[in-house]
Design a protein around this motif. Structure first.
Motif, PDB file in Angstrom:
ATOM      1  N   ARG A 298       8.413   6.417   4.694  1.00 50.45           N
ATOM      2  CA  ARG A 298       8.348   6.881   3.307  1.00 50.45           C
ATOM      3  C   ARG A 298       8.808   5.777   2.359  1.00 50.45           C
ATOM      4  O   ARG A 298       8.204   5.551   1.295  1.00 50.45           O
ATOM      5  CB  ARG A 298       9.241   8.115   3.149  1.00 50.45           C
ATOM      6  N   ARG A 299       9.867   5.068   2.747  1.00 48.37           N
ATOM      7  CA  ARG A 299      10.376   3.967   1.932  1.00 48.37           C
ATOM      8  C   ARG A 299       9.304   2.870   1.801  1.00 48.37           C
ATOM      9  O   ARG A 299       9.086   2.327   0.715  1.00 48.37           O
ATOM     10  CB  ARG A 299      11.642   3.404   2.568  1.00 48.37           C
ATOM     11  N   GLU A 300       8.633   2.564   2.886  1.00 50.38           N
ATOM     12  CA  GLU A 300       7.561   1.567   2.853  1.00 50.38           C
ATOM     13  C   GLU A 300       6.409   2.028   1.964  1.00 50.38           C
ATOM     14  O   GLU A 300       5.807   1.225   1.240  1.00 50.38           O
ATOM     15  CB  GLU A 300       7.055   1.297   4.271  1.00 50.38           C
ATOM     16  N   THR A 301       6.115   3.310   2.006  1.00 48.78           N
ATOM     17  CA  THR A 301       5.057   3.860   1.148  1.00 48.78           C
ATOM     18  C   THR A 301       5.385   3.653  -0.322  1.00 48.78           C
ATOM     19  O   THR A 301       4.533   3.224  -1.114  1.00 48.78           O
ATOM     20  CB  THR A 301       4.865   5.360   1.442  1.00 48.78           C
ATOM     21  N   HIS A 302       6.617   3.952  -0.717  1.00 49.79           N
ATOM     22  CA  HIS A 302       7.045   3.719  -2.101  1.00 49.79           C
ATOM     23  C   HIS A 302       6.853   2.250  -2.490  1.00 49.79           C
ATOM     24  O   HIS A 302       6.345   1.940  -3.583  1.00 49.79           O
ATOM     25  CB  HIS A 302       8.524   4.084  -2.268  1.00 49.79           C
ATOM     26  N   GLU A 303       7.280   1.362  -1.608  1.00 49.69           N
ATOM     27  CA  GLU A 303       7.202  -0.075  -1.906  1.00 49.69           C
ATOM     28  C   GLU A 303       5.751  -0.533  -2.049  1.00 49.69           C
ATOM     29  O   GLU A 303       5.425  -1.353  -2.924  1.00 49.69           O
ATOM     30  CB  GLU A 303       7.907  -0.865  -0.810  1.00 49.69           C
TER      31      GLU A 303
END
Length: 407
Positions: A298-303
């Motif tokens: 999810r964090r990678e998706t935001h980035e």
């Protein structure tokens, strides 16, 4: 052309393969909808189309009022339609159903949701219990920002409820998505839509009932067992009024926990094969390690979304970047332990709700139903040609009663 978002533990752009589509198999149902339930927070004028729709379908309209929606104002609008029958129920701030389990509303989950405050799940659960008390088999939840006038699609929905306990519609215009999903679309990624509680039919005779937990994406949890069993049907598309998803970064913050959980759970359902595994076994797959990896994804998706928006300098992209930053800040506070604990609480709440809702039987009159629900202020209205257009005469004629519970 939209681009895919690659990565095994990242956001899935579509879950449409989990729906059973019946749009091409419509046959008239032997019995239509008994009631349309509207969780209402907007002004009464927003309900005119739904008042007319319920009258044409011969369904009771149940309007659950809070914020800008009041029992008195809705009664005035109902009075203008001589064929309408409606319940207007006041849902004051802080109202709680005695029958509603509370483990999934624990403080740790409210903190994970950024202090999110919403009465939507309470209203929808109230609608389910009212249906049991009134003996309504088929009901449809419709949000007050949905514009629908075609009765044929609701006859199709009613037919679907003859064989399925849930059926709904997909809001594609304006798309019903979370803030992060809207940001994905803005960044040029493919982002599909799924059935939601915005238009959702439920057969309340089909026990055990599930319930709506107090979390963002409460509707996805509500019908998650049906999705696992490939029993959630889509009967068409609905139109939602447009809004500005990036106007308030707090919206993204309050959605992050529920969006993380629902997207992770539905990705598991898609990967695990659903019905072949069973619901409880599927939930067993949502381990601490799964949620640890899913949070990283999810964090990678935001980035990734922010990297694609960075080159654009419009008002909308700047607002989207602020919303994504708020979602990222909230995500930092969410741990895998909390995700595991929520699903444990969800399972326990489901069992309690199944027992309490099954024990709710049909009552003899409206007064008794409202007493069981703990409702203090309500009205029931039945229109008539001679009284159309006069709210005062309609109140006098048709049992528009204010009820104050003694408890």
């Amino acid at each position: 052309m939209s681009r895919p978002l690659d990565g095994p533990m990242r956001h899935r752009s579509s879950h449409s393969e989990l729906l059973a589509d019946v749009q091409d198999s419509y046959v008239e149902s032997a019995g239509g909808l008994n009631a349309i339930v509207v969780p209402s927070a907007r002004r009464a004028s927003s309900l005119d189309l739904l008042i007319d729709l319920s009258a044409r379908l011969g369904a009771v309209l149940v309007v659950l009022c809070s914020r800008h929606s009041t029992v008195e104002d809705v009664a005035d609008r109902v009075a203008r339609n001589p064929l309408a029958e409606a319940f207007m129920i006041d849902v004051p701030k802080g109202f709680q159903l005695r029958q509603m389990p509370r483990r999934t509303a624990a403080p740790e989950f409210r903190d994970a949701s950024g202090g999110r405050a919403s009465d939507l799940s309470t209203k929808r659960n109230l609608g389910l219990l009212l249906a049991r008390l009134m003996g309504w088999g088929k009901i449809a939840f419709i949000d007050d920002d949905i514009t629908l006038t075609d009765t044929a699609v609701f006859r199709r929905l009613s037919k679907s409820l003859d064989t399925s306990n849930m059926a709904g519609m997909v809001c594609r215009d304006y798309p019903d998505n979370s803030v992060v999903c809207h940001a994905l679309r803005l960044a040029g990624f493919h982002q599909d839509n799924f059935v939601s509680g915005a238009v959702l039919g439920v057969n309340c005779y089909d026990l055990p009932l599930t319930f709506f937990p107090d979390i963002y994406n409460e509707d996805w949890f509500f019908f998650s067992r049906a999705v696992v069993n490939h029993e959630l049907t889509s009967v068409g598309d609905a139109t939602q009024l447009p809004y500005k998803p990036f106007a308030d970064p707090g919206r993204a913050r309050s959605e992050e926990f529920g969006d993380l959980l629902a997207e992770g759970l539905y990705s598991l359902i898609g990967d695990a094969g659903g019905a072949a595994l069973g619901y409880d076994a599927l939930l067993d797959l949502a381990t601490w390690q799964f949620w640890h990896d899913w949070i990283d994804g999810r964090r990678e998706t935001h980035e990734i979304i922010k990297s694609y928006l960075a080159d654009s300098d419009t008002v909308e992209t700047r607002q989207a970047m602020r919303s994504l930053s708020a979602a990222e800040d909230q995500l930092v506070t969410i741990k895998a332990d909390t995700c595991v604990a929520f699903l444990d609480a969800w399972r326990a709440d489901l069992k309690d709700w199944a027992m309490s809702s099954a024990a709710v039987n049909m009552v003899s009159d409206y007064w008794e139903a409202m007493a069981v629900l703990g409702v203090r202020k309500w009205r029931h209205a039945v229109g008539g040609d001679a009284y159309a257009g006069s709210a005062q005469r309609l109140r006098t004629r048709s049992l528009q009663l204010s009820y104050s519970a003694s408890r």
